[in-house]
Design an enzyme around this catalytic site. Structure first.
Site, PDB file in Angstrom:
ATOM      1  N   ASP A 121       3.245 -18.299 -55.299  1.00 44.32           N
ATOM      2  CA  ASP A 121       3.567 -18.047 -56.713  1.00 44.32           C
ATOM      3  C   ASP A 121       3.148 -16.653 -57.177  1.00 44.32           C
ATOM      4  O   ASP A 121       3.603 -16.196 -58.222  1.00 44.32           O
ATOM      5  CB  ASP A 121       2.890 -19.082 -57.612  1.00 44.32           C
ATOM      6  CG  ASP A 121       3.395 -20.493 -57.381  1.00 44.32           C
ATOM      7  OD1 ASP A 121       4.395 -20.651 -56.639  1.00 44.32           O
ATOM      8  OD2 ASP A 121       2.788 -21.441 -57.912  1.00 44.32           O
ATOM      9  N   MET A 147       9.812 -22.095 -56.785  1.00 41.72           N
ATOM     10  CA  MET A 147       8.456 -22.458 -57.167  1.00 41.72           C
ATOM     11  C   MET A 147       7.822 -21.386 -58.058  1.00 41.72           C
ATOM     12  O   MET A 147       8.159 -20.211 -57.984  1.00 41.72           O
ATOM     13  CB  MET A 147       7.597 -22.686 -55.923  1.00 41.72           C
ATOM     14  CG  MET A 147       7.917 -23.985 -55.220  1.00 41.72           C
ATOM     15  SD  MET A 147       6.792 -24.335 -53.853  1.00 41.72           S
ATOM     16  CE  MET A 147       7.275 -26.034 -53.497  1.00 41.72           C
ATOM     17  N   GLU A 164      10.393 -22.856 -61.721  1.00 40.56           N
ATOM     18  CA  GLU A 164      10.052 -24.260 -61.991  1.00 40.56           C
ATOM     19  C   GLU A 164       9.085 -24.398 -63.164  1.00 40.56           C
ATOM     20  O   GLU A 164       9.030 -25.440 -63.813  1.00 40.56           O
ATOM     21  CB  GLU A 164       9.448 -24.916 -60.754  1.00 40.56           C
ATOM     22  CG  GLU A 164       8.089 -24.374 -60.354  1.00 40.56           C
ATOM     23  CD  GLU A 164       7.457 -25.128 -59.195  1.00 40.56           C
ATOM     24  OE1 GLU A 164       8.023 -26.131 -58.743  1.00 40.56           O
ATOM     25  OE2 GLU A 164       6.395 -24.695 -58.741  1.00 40.56           O
TER      26      GLU A 164
END
Length: 437
Positions: free
Chosen positions: A144, A188, A250
């Site tokens: 991330d 993600m 997300e």
């Protein structure tokens, strides 16, 4: 001269990321060469919490000498959280106390943790609870890229994940063009949109939508998301290109108004850290259904295929960048712990980072958000030049699309409404973007 006689445990928490095995390899080799014993702890904190010392194994140089090129983790990983309290138990802190007891049973006086923000928080609390009896070096890991590393350095695994994601999105772009369809790709990024934006920018996706572009003080409405993507699709149709790929972060789902989230995604599960299991959400599918419904109401047919690409990225073999980077970090973790013993410092632990090609340990607490008590989150800076460049190559509704009748008319025609009605309905979309410029 090396400081001998220590035993270091190595564990991995959170989701996988390319480069974990390279950290394990580098840390093990440097520790063994320093005369230390190394214990690999399986499944993160899970067995430590249960008091199961048998789920630890000695690591030697032959065990790890060639694992640096492999994806995944030879020690596996889990999201077990030793900081979770049990207020109804006789000992509310039994998880943490079991964890410390098991580490002492293993003879571990040093610990290398590999993980993201949750594992960093757990590692700092273990070091704090141990009161200096167990020194901890945390190696920041997450695809991330949302940990506050100095000098803008990415978290390890991010570059590999982005590269794999770009290859997938490039293939989807070709498929979209060939079959005249849309793909909604969910990438993600629980707290930050770096991965979604990075993939979209490098792949030349039609657009990326991330949570940071919305005002932070208020929830995101699901209809706003649908409007944004819908307007981009209508603009593409007006340009004679009825296809594309939208990449979504997300983390958008976590910013949705609660009533929208519950209505669109009932039965939402949470993990041990209290986070919604984003991998179980279906934001890409929900948006696809809502957009298709709009086009059906207009009497038009559109094919939209949702695609979640999160799990394909996490265990990919690391790129050379991430291998070299994680070798530095694994070495840096042992070098930091060694320096604590050599210099007699009372520091309990730190996160290992690199700045200007030098190892920079960030002591626990120095990267903590005082409001949350957890590691600060590095979000996408929507005021940066890099973000501006990314948006310049996206297809979105712009102010000039509404101001120029020649541009507005074909877009409104694609929506099946008069130009003025379209401007009134979708005009609000261009305002937040102008304010962020």
């Amino acid at each position: 001269m090396a400081d001998r006689g220590h035993r270091v445990g190595i564990l991995c928490g959170g989701g996988p990321a390319p480069g974990i095995n390279s950290v394990i390899s580098a840390a093990t080799i440097e520790a063994v060469n320093s005369g230390w014993e190394v214990v690999g702890i399986l499944d993160g904190f899970e067995h430590l919490i249960k008091g199961e010392a048998q789920f630890a194994q000695p690591l030697s140089i032959p065990d790890v000498s060639r694992i640096h090129v492999q994806g995944g983790s030879i020690l596996f990983t889990s999201r077990a959280n030793p900081t979770t309290k049990d207020p109804d138990a006789e000992d509310p802190d039994w998880r943490m106390n079991n964890c410390l007891r098991t580490l002492r049973e293993l003879g571990v006086d040093s610990l290398v943790t590999i993980g993201g923000d949750d594992t960093a928080f757990s590692a700092s609390k273990v070091a704090e609870a141990a009161g200096g009896g167990i020194r901890v070096a945390h190696v920041p890991k997450t695809i991330d890229d949302d940990l506050p590393l100095p000098g803008g350095m990415p978290t390890f695994g991010f570059e590999t994940a982005r590269a794999v994601g770009v290859e997938l999105v490039n293939n989807l772009m070709t498929d979209a063009m060939t079959t005249k369809r849309w793909f909604f790709v969910l990438a993600m990024g629980r707290s930050a949109g770096h991965l979604a934006l990075g993939i979209a920018k490098a792949a030349g996706a039609t657009l990326a939508v991330i949570a940071e572009e919305f005002p932070p003080e208020e929830p995101i409405r699901l209809e706003h998301l649908v409007d944004l993507v819908d307007a981009a699709i209508l603009k593409r149709i007006a340009h004679g290109r009825p296809f594309g790929v939208a990449v979504l972060s997300e983390g958008l789902a976590l910013r949705l108004a609660e009533e929208d989230l519950r209505r669109a995604m009932p039965d939402v599960e949470v993990d041990e850290h209290g986070h919604i299991r984003l991998g179980e959400l279906n934001l890409d599918g929900v948006l696809a259904d809502l957009v298709k419904q709009r086009f059906k109401e207009r009497g038009r047919k559109i094919t939209v295929t949702p695609k979640n690409i999160g799990y394909e990225l996490r265990c990919a073999p690391p790129l050379p960048f991430d291998i070299a980077y994680t070798r530095d970090l694994g070495y840096g973790a042992i070098d930091y712990l060694r320096s604590l013993y050599r210099e007699g410092r009372d520091e309990i632990g730190a996160m290992i980072t690199i700045e200007q090609e030098q190892m920079v340990p960030m002591p626990f607490g120095s990267f903590t958000d005082p409001e949350t008590g957890r590691p600060r989150v590095r979000q996408v800076n929507i005021h940066s030049g890099s973000y501006k460049v990314a948006t310049e190559y996206m297809i979105r509704l712009e102010g000039e699309d509404l101001e120029d009748p020649e541009k507005l008319e074909p877009i409104a025609k694609a929506a099946g409404v008069p130009s003025e009605e379209f401007r009134e309905r979708y005009g609000y979309l261009v305002r937040p973007r102008a304010a962020a410029a």
